[in-house]
Motif scaffolding. Structure first.
Motif, short mmCIF file in Angstrom:
data_model
loop_
_atom_site.label_atom_id
_atom_site.label_comp_id
_atom_site.label_asym_id
_atom_site.label_seq_id
_atom_site.Cartn_x
_atom_site.Cartn_y
_atom_site.Cartn_z
N LEU A 127 0.82 -1.21 0.00
CA LEU A 127 0.00 0.00 0.00
C LEU A 127 0.85 1.26 0.00
N LEU A 128 1.95 1.26 0.74
CA LEU A 128 2.86 2.41 0.72
C LEU A 128 3.47 2.62 -0.65
N ILE A 129 3.93 1.53 -1.26
CA ILE A 129 4.54 1.63 -2.58
C ILE A 129 3.51 2.10 -3.61
N LEU A 130 2.30 1.55 -3.56
CA LEU A 130 1.26 1.96 -4.49
C LEU A 130 0.89 3.44 -4.29
N GLY A 131 0.77 3.87 -3.05
CA GLY A 131 0.47 5.28 -2.79
C GLY A 131 1.57 6.21 -3.29
N PHE A 132 2.82 5.86 -3.01
CA PHE A 132 3.93 6.67 -3.50
C PHE A 132 3.97 6.68 -5.02
N THR A 133 3.72 5.53 -5.65
CA THR A 133 3.74 5.44 -7.10
C THR A 133 2.66 6.32 -7.72
N LEU A 134 1.46 6.26 -7.18
CA LEU A 134 0.37 7.09 -7.70
C LEU A 134 0.67 8.58 -7.51
N TYR A 135 1.20 8.95 -6.37
CA TYR A 135 1.52 10.36 -6.12
C TYR A 135 2.60 10.85 -7.08
N LYS A 181 2.03 13.73 -10.01
CA LYS A 181 2.73 15.01 -9.90
C LYS A 181 3.80 15.22 -10.97
N VAL A 182 4.35 14.14 -11.52
CA VAL A 182 5.49 14.29 -12.43
C VAL A 182 5.14 13.89 -13.86
N PHE A 183 4.48 12.77 -14.05
CA PHE A 183 4.36 12.20 -15.39
C PHE A 183 3.00 12.39 -16.04
N ARG A 184 2.00 12.83 -15.32
CA ARG A 184 0.67 12.97 -15.91
C ARG A 184 0.69 14.09 -16.95
N VAL A 220 5.57 -5.66 -8.18
CA VAL A 220 6.96 -6.01 -8.46
C VAL A 220 7.90 -5.26 -7.50
N LEU A 221 7.63 -3.99 -7.28
CA LEU A 221 8.46 -3.22 -6.33
C LEU A 221 8.31 -3.74 -4.91
N MET A 222 7.12 -4.23 -4.56
CA MET A 222 6.93 -4.80 -3.23
C MET A 222 7.77 -6.07 -3.06
N ILE A 223 7.86 -6.87 -4.11
CA ILE A 223 8.71 -8.06 -4.04
C ILE A 223 10.16 -7.66 -3.83
N LEU A 224 10.61 -6.62 -4.53
CA LEU A 224 11.98 -6.13 -4.34
C LEU A 224 12.18 -5.57 -2.93
N GLN A 236 11.88 3.52 1.22
CA GLN A 236 12.69 4.62 1.72
C GLN A 236 13.09 5.56 0.57
N CYS A 237 13.46 4.99 -0.57
CA CYS A 237 13.84 5.82 -1.72
C CYS A 237 12.64 6.60 -2.25
N MET A 238 11.49 5.96 -2.31
CA MET A 238 10.29 6.66 -2.78
C MET A 238 9.86 7.74 -1.79
N ALA A 239 10.06 7.50 -0.50
CA ALA A 239 9.72 8.51 0.50
C ALA A 239 10.62 9.73 0.35
N ILE A 240 11.89 9.51 0.05
CA ILE A 240 12.81 10.64 -0.18
C ILE A 240 12.38 11.41 -1.42
N ALA A 241 12.01 10.70 -2.49
CA ALA A 241 11.56 11.36 -3.71
C ALA A 241 10.32 12.21 -3.45
N VAL A 242 9.36 11.66 -2.73
CA VAL A 242 8.13 12.41 -2.42
C VAL A 242 8.45 13.60 -1.52
N GLY A 243 9.33 13.42 -0.55
CA GLY A 243 9.74 14.54 0.31
C GLY A 243 10.39 15.66 -0.49
N MET A 244 11.24 15.30 -1.43
CA MET A 244 11.88 16.33 -2.27
C MET A 244 10.86 17.03 -3.16
N MET A 245 9.86 16.28 -3.63
CA MET A 245 8.81 16.90 -4.44
C MET A 245 7.99 17.88 -3.61
#
Length: 104
Positions: free
Chosen positions: A14-22, A26-29, A52-56, A65-74
């Motif tokens: 759920l965290l990965i999906l939420g970060f991915t959607l955000y 914000k960036v690619f739409r 797939v990202l959840m499996i990784l 953690q990397c997606m959280a940093i990206a969202v924080g920077m955004m």
């Protein structure tokens, strides 16, 4: 934290999906709206990609953690844009210049 996220795959997903959607929204739409079928396809691909990202993530890579940093920077960028817009609007509203600027 990495161990806890590995032990709770639903929370990780759920965290990965939420970060991915955000990040996507914000960036690619694109500015124009996609047709409904294409929009559904994009979201289905994101749901599969988040799996797939959840499996990784469970395999001990710091995806969340990397997606959280990206969202924080955004969010910091958005805050800076709002501050610059507010500062420009405030400067445009200030009509006093020179020696008059210091006196009320």
């Amino acid at each position: 934290m990495q161990q806890w996220l590995s032990e709770h795959p639903l929370v990780s997903y759920l965290l990965i999906l939420g970060f991915t959607l955000y990040i996507f929204n914000k960036v690619f739409r694109v500015q124009q709206k996609l047709p409904l079928l294409k929009n559904i396809m994009v979201h289905v691909v994101m749901v599969v990609g988040a799996f797939v990202l959840m499996i990784l993530q469970i395999d001990k890579l710091p995806i969340i953690q990397c997606m959280a940093i990206a969202v924080g920077m955004m969010m910091m960028l958005r805050g800076r844009q709002l501050y610059d817009k507010w500062k420009a609007g405030r400067a445009a509203g200030d009509t006093r210049t020179g020696a008059d600027a210091g006196n009320p």
